[in-house]
Design a protein around this motif. Structure first.
Motif, PDB file in Angstrom:
ATOM      1  N   ASN A 146     126.594  73.699  22.923  1.00  0.00           N
ATOM      2  CA  ASN A 146     127.789  73.360  22.387  1.00  0.00           C
ATOM      3  C   ASN A 146     127.549  72.627  21.022  1.00  0.00           C
ATOM      4  OD1 ASN A 146     127.752  70.944  23.350  1.00  0.00           O
ATOM      5  ND2 ASN A 146     129.607  70.928  24.709  1.00  0.00           N
ATOM      6  N   SER A 147     126.423  72.407  20.845  1.00  0.00           N
ATOM      7  CA  SER A 147     126.186  71.518  19.612  1.00  0.00           C
ATOM      8  C   SER A 147     124.895  72.059  18.813  1.00  0.00           C
ATOM      9  CB  SER A 147     125.624  69.824  20.082  1.00  0.00           C
ATOM     10  OG  SER A 147     125.287  69.095  19.135  1.00  0.00           O
TER      11      SER A 147
ATOM     12  N   HIS B  32     126.719  72.959  27.755  1.00  0.00           N
ATOM     13  CA  HIS B  32     126.644  74.647  27.460  1.00  0.00           C
ATOM     14  C   HIS B  32     127.775  75.151  26.961  1.00  0.00           C
ATOM     15  CE1 HIS B  32     125.839  78.748  28.379  1.00  0.00           C
ATOM     16  NE2 HIS B  32     124.569  78.476  28.632  1.00  0.00           N
ATOM     17  N   ALA B  33     127.595  76.093  26.030  1.00  0.00           N
ATOM     18  CA  ALA B  33     128.656  76.557  25.149  1.00  0.00           C
ATOM     19  C   ALA B  33     129.684  77.567  26.125  1.00  0.00           C
ATOM     20  CB  ALA B  33     128.033  77.481  24.043  1.00  0.00           C
TER      21      ALA B  33
END
Length: 289
Positions: free
Chosen positions: A271-272, A210-211
């Motif tokens: 996050n990607s 997760h960001a």
């Protein structure tokens, strides 16, 4: 100036305001604009659903009380936490008849929840006041998610699910596409420092996170009843292009948590960017503008 802004908002169609808030939130995170004409990433498709998908079933699934009948029909009553009380008048909650541990939550919001671990120590007046505050609010105005707008405000008191892992049970958030679980987000420490990791079947940890939230350190042992948990999630997601089904697992059995048509209101950031695109490709949206 504020009065003028409120007056302007009153005459602007809801869908225009919803689009503005969704685009603004996306731009604040990514620095660009989402593609809402031909959405490709998972995040864009959540925003697209928020804008254009008005199916009543999505409101039913978001409603933490109405969804119980849906779950009972699809997966069976045995997966539902025991319901102790449902009310629009929190003062009538029968505290003396409740077990020592229980969960109180609003049917029409997100994170409007109180977990009581010791009934003898709970401030009943404070809890009642909190519930009454929930009932005066419409969570639709937080992020303009249409699914919340017409949910009937109620408070439910349910069984506390104890899986032995701490103050809150481990949450298995199943991303179900066309009736198939393709991703499970494992969440620990929901109210005490949330951590999250992602797994695909059959329990392969993904190199993605997760960001915002920290990843869970190391590998997570698969839930005892993984096959049953997945089967229930798929039964609940059958016939829908996408739904997130949240489940719990204990030594005794699997429990249903809730369903989320729009995870994070389009703010469930990975996050990607490549993974966001990969997950989006799994979602064949059935409702088009």
């Amino acid at each position: 100036r504020r009065a003028l802004a409120r007056a302007a908002m009153a005459v602007v169609p809801d869908q225009v305001i919803e689009a503005f808030i969704a685009v603004r939130g996306y731009r604040m995170k990514y620095g660009g604009l989402p593609n809402l004409i031909h959405p490709r990433t998972f995040t864009e498709k959540v925003l697209y659903r928020m804008m254009f998908d008005r199916r009543p079933v999505l409101t039913t699934l978001q409603d933490k009380y109405s969804v119980r009948e849906y779950v009972k029909t699809r997966a069976g009553e045995q997966v539902l936490p025991q319901l102790f009380w449902v009310t629009k008048t929190p003062a009538d909650i029968p505290f003396d008849a409740l077990p020592d541990r229980f969960v109180v939550k609003a049917t029409h919001g997100c994170r409007w929840i109180r977990i009581v671990h010791d009934k003898a120590r709970v401030d009943r007046r404070d809890l009642i006041d909190t519930c009454q505050l929930w009932l005066t609010q419409n969570y639709y105005y937080a992020f303009r998610e249409h699914v919340y707008k017409s949910i009937e405000p109620r408070v439910v008191v349910e069984e506390f699910i104890d899986d032995g892992t701490g103050l809150t049970p481990t949450d298995y958030k199943c991303f179900v596409f066309d009736g198939v679980v393709r991703l499970i987000a494992v969440v620990q420490g929901y109210l005490t420092g949330l951590r999250m990791s992602f797994y695909e079947r059959p329990w392969n940890k993904l190199d993605v996170g997760h960001a915002v939230y920290k990843q869970i350190e190391g590998a997570v042992t698969p839930p005892i009843h993984l096959a049953e948990l997945v089967a229930h999630a798929e039964a609940l997601g059958r016939g829908l292009d996408f739904i997130r089904v949240d489940m719990y697992d204990t030594a005794a059995k699997v429990y249903f948590g809730e369903m989320a048509p729009n995870p994070g209101a389009g703010r469930f950031y990975f996050n990607s960017p490549a993974f966001d695109l990969q997950l989006g490709a799994l979602w064949k949206q059935s409702v088009r503008a």
